[in-house]
Design a protein around this motif. Structure first.
Motif, PDB file in Angstrom:
ATOM      1  N   ASP A 108       0.843  -1.197   0.000  1.00 29.41           N
ATOM      2  CA  ASP A 108       0.000   0.000   0.000  1.00 29.41           C
ATOM      3  C   ASP A 108       0.878   1.247   0.000  1.00 29.41           C
TER       4      ASP A 108
ATOM      5  N   GLU B 104      -5.668  -7.270   0.531  1.00 29.16           N
ATOM      6  CA  GLU B 104      -6.790  -6.354   0.314  1.00 29.16           C
ATOM      7  C   GLU B 104      -6.940  -6.108  -1.183  1.00 29.16           C
TER       8      GLU B 104
ATOM      9  N   VAL C 201      -7.889  -3.925  -4.017  1.00 30.74           N
ATOM     10  CA  VAL C 201      -8.035  -2.470  -4.104  1.00 30.74           C
ATOM     11  C   VAL C 201      -8.468  -2.001  -5.486  1.00 30.74           C
ATOM     12  N   ARG C 202      -8.350  -2.882  -6.483  1.00 31.90           N
ATOM     13  CA  ARG C 202      -8.804  -2.518  -7.830  1.00 31.90           C
ATOM     14  C   ARG C 202      -9.207  -3.793  -8.543  1.00 31.90           C
TER      15      ARG C 202
END
Length: 284
Positions: A129, A262, A264-265
């Protein structure tokens, strides 16, 4: 064919973050590639037990390339060097190494990764991230370069190959407060006098709720041993008595047998919680 690309800052990062995931998908027949953005040449020997310190003093670049090759073999994956120089971790107020990865403009440093994405055509990309996982300038730059390259690989820059749109992009969330608290609770129950507990309690408090945005948990219980072999391959960086090996693999398999991410896109339909990085992916 399923294709996974994991983008990391330095050699050894791929073995300490999500290595068992890489080993699992490679064992299942996916085309798995790790990109190391830098050669790790600005790093120091972090393992007091390292037997080749004299060689590292002369040629840290060569040592880390050999270690990366051994880790790659342990995980059964492909590997590519992005080709940039390790920026180092200078003291506050000190400059970064000249012409190192974090000093190069993003529109330049991202281009080799665009070319690589278009050549490898991964449906799934994994990276860090915006914090980099920890505030090393190369980790933060690795995030920025990956996000830029995924976007630009989809359109434009025709000199870098045919466009390729990544279907899913993940951030690594394996170092989460929830995971550490679960393991700490189990260790307290089974070994209440363990001398590691004070440090682990302090670490758990420091992590707090970090990583609570995870969406995807990959069962890697069968591949933890491969991860350990890969980690130990980076012998200049990883002490075999370090925190990387605090948790016996049998405990991990019982309490928290997953690597966590996670999403995220995404360009595909999916569920809010997943157990497969390729869930919903269109294969070719």
């Amino acid at each position: 064919m399923r294709r996974l690309l994991a983008v990391h800052a330095h050699p050894d990062d791929e073995s300490s973050k999500g290595a068992a995931t890489l080993a699992r998908y490679a064992a299942e027949g996916a085309d798995v590639t790790v990109v190391s953005c830098t050669g790790g040449e600005s790093g120091s020997v972090l393992n007091e037990r390292f037997e080749l310190g004299h060689r590292a003093a002369r040629d840290m670049t060569g040592v880390r390339r050999l270690e990366m090759a051994a880790a790659q073999a342990a995980l059964g994956i492909g590997h590519a060097w992005l080709g940039y120089v390790d920026s180092g971790m200078p003291d506050e107020g000190e400059p970064l190494r000249a012409l190192s990865f974090a000093t190069i403009p993003l529109e330049i440093s991202g281009r080799p990764l665009v070319r690589l994405i278009r050549r490898l055509m991964p449906q799934v990309v994994v990276t860090y991230d915006q914090t980099g996982g920890y505030p090393h300038p190369d980790h933060i730059r690795c995030h920025e370069v990956t996000m830029w390259a995924v976007e630009h690989a989809a359109a434009g820059l025709p000199e870098l190959g045919e466009p390729w749109e990544v279907q899913k992009l993940y951030f690594d969330r394996s170092m989460s407060g929830a995971r550490l608290h679960a393991l700490l609770t189990a260790l307290e129950a089974t070994s209440p006098d363990d001398d590691r507990l004070p440090f682990m309690r302090e670490w758990a408090e420091r992590l707090g709720t970090r990583g609570d945005t995870m969406t995807t948990r990959i069962d890697v219980g069968a591949h933890l041993d491969a991860r350990d072999v890969a980690l130990r391959a980076h012998a200049s960086q990883v002490d075999p008595e370090s925190r990387f090996f605090f948790w016996p693999n049998e405990l991990l398999r019982q309490v928290w047998p997953t690597d966590d991410y996670e999403l995220v896109r995404s360009r595909v339909q999916g569920e809010p919680q997943e157990d497969d990085l390729f869930a919903g992916v269109e294969e070719d």
